[in-house]
Write an enzyme that holds these catalytic residues in place. Sequence first.
Site, PDB file in Angstrom:
ATOM      1  N   SER A 186       0.837  -1.198   0.000  1.00  0.00           N
ATOM      2  CA  SER A 186       0.000   0.000   0.000  1.00  0.00           C
ATOM      3  C   SER A 186       0.871   1.247   0.000  1.00  0.00           C
ATOM      4  O   SER A 186       2.004   1.226   0.509  1.00  0.00           O
ATOM      5  CB  SER A 186      -0.904   0.013   1.241  1.00  0.00           C
ATOM      6  OG  SER A 186      -1.509   1.282   1.430  1.00  0.00           O
ATOM      7  N   TYR A 199      -1.886  -1.044  10.170  1.00  0.00           N
ATOM      8  CA  TYR A 199      -2.026  -1.399   8.759  1.00  0.00           C
ATOM      9  C   TYR A 199      -0.822  -0.910   7.959  1.00  0.00           C
ATOM     10  O   TYR A 199      -0.229  -1.670   7.183  1.00  0.00           O
ATOM     11  CB  TYR A 199      -3.312  -0.795   8.198  1.00  0.00           C
ATOM     12  CG  TYR A 199      -3.515  -1.059   6.726  1.00  0.00           C
ATOM     13  CD1 TYR A 199      -4.044  -2.266   6.288  1.00  0.00           C
ATOM     14  CD2 TYR A 199      -3.176  -0.101   5.775  1.00  0.00           C
ATOM     15  CE1 TYR A 199      -4.227  -2.519   4.941  1.00  0.00           C
ATOM     16  CE2 TYR A 199      -3.353  -0.346   4.420  1.00  0.00           C
ATOM     17  CZ  TYR A 199      -3.870  -1.553   4.008  1.00  0.00           C
ATOM     18  OH  TYR A 199      -4.047  -1.809   2.671  1.00  0.00           O
TER      19      TYR A 199
END
Length: 315
Positions: A186, A199
């Site tokens: 990401s 995350y």
Amino acid sequence: MSCYEFVQTLSVFVISIQLIFGVFRWIYGNVIGPKFLEPVNLRQYGSWALVTGATDGIGKQYARSLAKRGLNVILVSRTLSKLESVAKEISETFNVQTQVIAVDFTSGPEIYTQIQQQISGKDIGILINNVGMFYPAPDFFLNIPDREKVIQDIIRCNVTAVPMMCNLILPQMVQRKQGLIVNISSLLSVFPGPLATMYAASKAFVSKFSNDLAAEYESQGITVQVLVTGEVATNMNKQEGGTFSVPKASQYVESALSYVGHARYTSGFLPHSLLAIIGQLVTFIAPSLVERLVTKNMLAVREKAIKRGSYKPGK
């Protein structure tokens, strides 16, 4: 020429060479290779592909796109009914073989024994490590509901699953001297990630692991690609998609597949690659500004979730 002038000239020369090669690598990896060169024949890697997190979003679309190219697909995810539905759709649409494996990646190491038993004898040439999880909504670390469980779940699902799945599949790839591993990371692994700390950190692990694994096994015919994704329309982020910067999963995956063999570390989608370059530059120049902007955006997402009633912060 004085010693100072020599060092100054040498420094300018070295930096100029690095910039030239860096810009060329970026243009080749994001424009020339994906847009103008022949795409890699994915069938060369083997007859089967395995996709984790295969019932929704990017994972489901990878399964469809690989099946469209003639590969048989093993779908691995948590819910058996959804797996069977997606498998039936893929086999009927693309006339390929499918197999489903229902496991919860937030569980313990026993799931990998189960997966290994069920893939025995399969010629798996492509591994897509897509499974991942986020918080119910962005929030401060101490506000995460059921925080201790979420910490462990994210580590097991986002971190542990990637090397463990490589541990299962990579040996047969090395034996055949060919294989493709795609790991989904990401942009939050590159940018500051306040209100998404667990995350973002988990995806930073994926990026680092993937780059180093690629360096280890590239000489043995294994292609390892890490996709540093921006926003893609999925159930996880509740985006509708289809815009310039937020593609639908189908748009994103078809774009990302065109990067295979041309870019090891990439966003897989040109607008996201441009965003990554701009974001990294701004972060280098003004990191505190980027932190404030990300925090503001995350807080806005958090407030929307609270107002909709879909999220209640912990205490």
